[in-house]
Design an enzyme around this catalytic site. Sequence first.
Site, PDB file in Angstrom:
ATOM      1  CD  GLU A  15     -25.233  25.022 -19.977  1.00 49.30           C
ATOM      2  OE1 GLU A  15     -24.703  25.521 -18.967  1.00 49.30           O
ATOM      3  OE2 GLU A  15     -25.126  23.813 -20.273  1.00 49.30           O
ATOM      4  CG  HIS A  41     -21.341  23.794 -18.514  1.00 47.21           C
ATOM      5  ND1 HIS A  41     -22.419  24.321 -17.821  1.00 47.21           N
ATOM      6  CD2 HIS A  41     -20.358  23.610 -17.599  1.00 47.21           C
ATOM      7  CE1 HIS A  41     -22.089  24.473 -16.544  1.00 47.21           C
ATOM      8  NE2 HIS A  41     -20.859  24.035 -16.377  1.00 47.21           N
ATOM      9  NE  ARG A  91     -13.744  32.731 -14.011  1.00 48.75           N
ATOM     10  CZ  ARG A  91     -14.606  31.719 -14.065  1.00 48.75           C
ATOM     11  NH1 ARG A  91     -15.908  31.942 -14.105  1.00 48.75           N
ATOM     12  NH2 ARG A  91     -14.159  30.475 -14.110  1.00 48.75           N
ATOM     13  CB  CYS A 135     -22.752  21.515 -14.479  1.00 46.85           C
ATOM     14  SG  CYS A 135     -20.953  21.516 -14.179  1.00 46.85           S
TER      15      CYS A 135
END
Length: 317
Positions: free
Chosen positions: A237, A235, A249, A142
Amino acid sequence: MPIKIPDHLPACSTLEAEGVMVLRETDAVRQDIRPLRIGLLNLMPNKIRTETQIARLIGASPLQVELSLIRITNHVARNTPTEHMISFYRPWEEVQNERFDGFIITGAPVERMPFEDVNYWDEMRRVFDWSQTHVHRNLNICWAAQAAVYHFHGMPKYDLSAKAFGVFRHHNLAPASPYLRGFSDDFSIPVSRWTEIRREDIPSGHGIRVLAESEETGVCLLDDPKRRALHMFNHVEYDSTSLAEEYARDVAANSEILVPRNYFPHDDPHRPPENRWRSHAHLLFGNWINEIYQTTPFDATQIGSRSAEDSLIETPA
């Protein structure tokens, strides 16, 4: 073979509960074997979560891997307990004379800032240059991938009009690449970023090859053989609930954010998300570790030496 991590790292219990073989330091010292040394420079806010995600993928390898947790030297983590950082992380300046078979640098919550305005940018530049002499293979994720191609190749990043957020279909453009061994012709990868790099900025003559790309979110994975690096701009992962927690959030902070696309069933955030990338995350990390194992010098002191490394640079097909 298991992954070797510090005895009391929180990830230990999580990984053991998932069936990942974990080798604690006290047991590893009794084994007469040189494990692959993988360094993780963790720039993500929730460091405990990220180190667990990376350890999960590395720990699936049949090889013994020693994972070292590393931080930016003078940057204070605000979202991770100080005790955790002191117990498990070493500053990069303390490890810069060591050598690693593999080195991973994560994303960071600074992608909307110019690189030069990031308060640890000077150290990041030193880390990138150091990786060319002390690391055998690099994996940048990223923001770190954007920073690496900017540092090494002058490729800029561009602001997006809206956050690229969700799970997007990507095309396998290089099925013969050892890093994409076993990959489907198309596959899904989580994306969460406000900026992008563009294919047209890839400099000719640098040997860079696009391995995976999305029609909706652009370049996903670059092979940079002259720098012995993979640059992953998304991403892979992430675990199943990462995007859901980012969404919650942002909603709580009254940020302008859309529901992550193609993630919740029928795009309904009240339903549990579906993980459609786990297998390809394991494939990518497994292939990367296998390439390290097949090519890293047996004598660790030779890692990064020009004669040893130059002979391994592949010519893109």
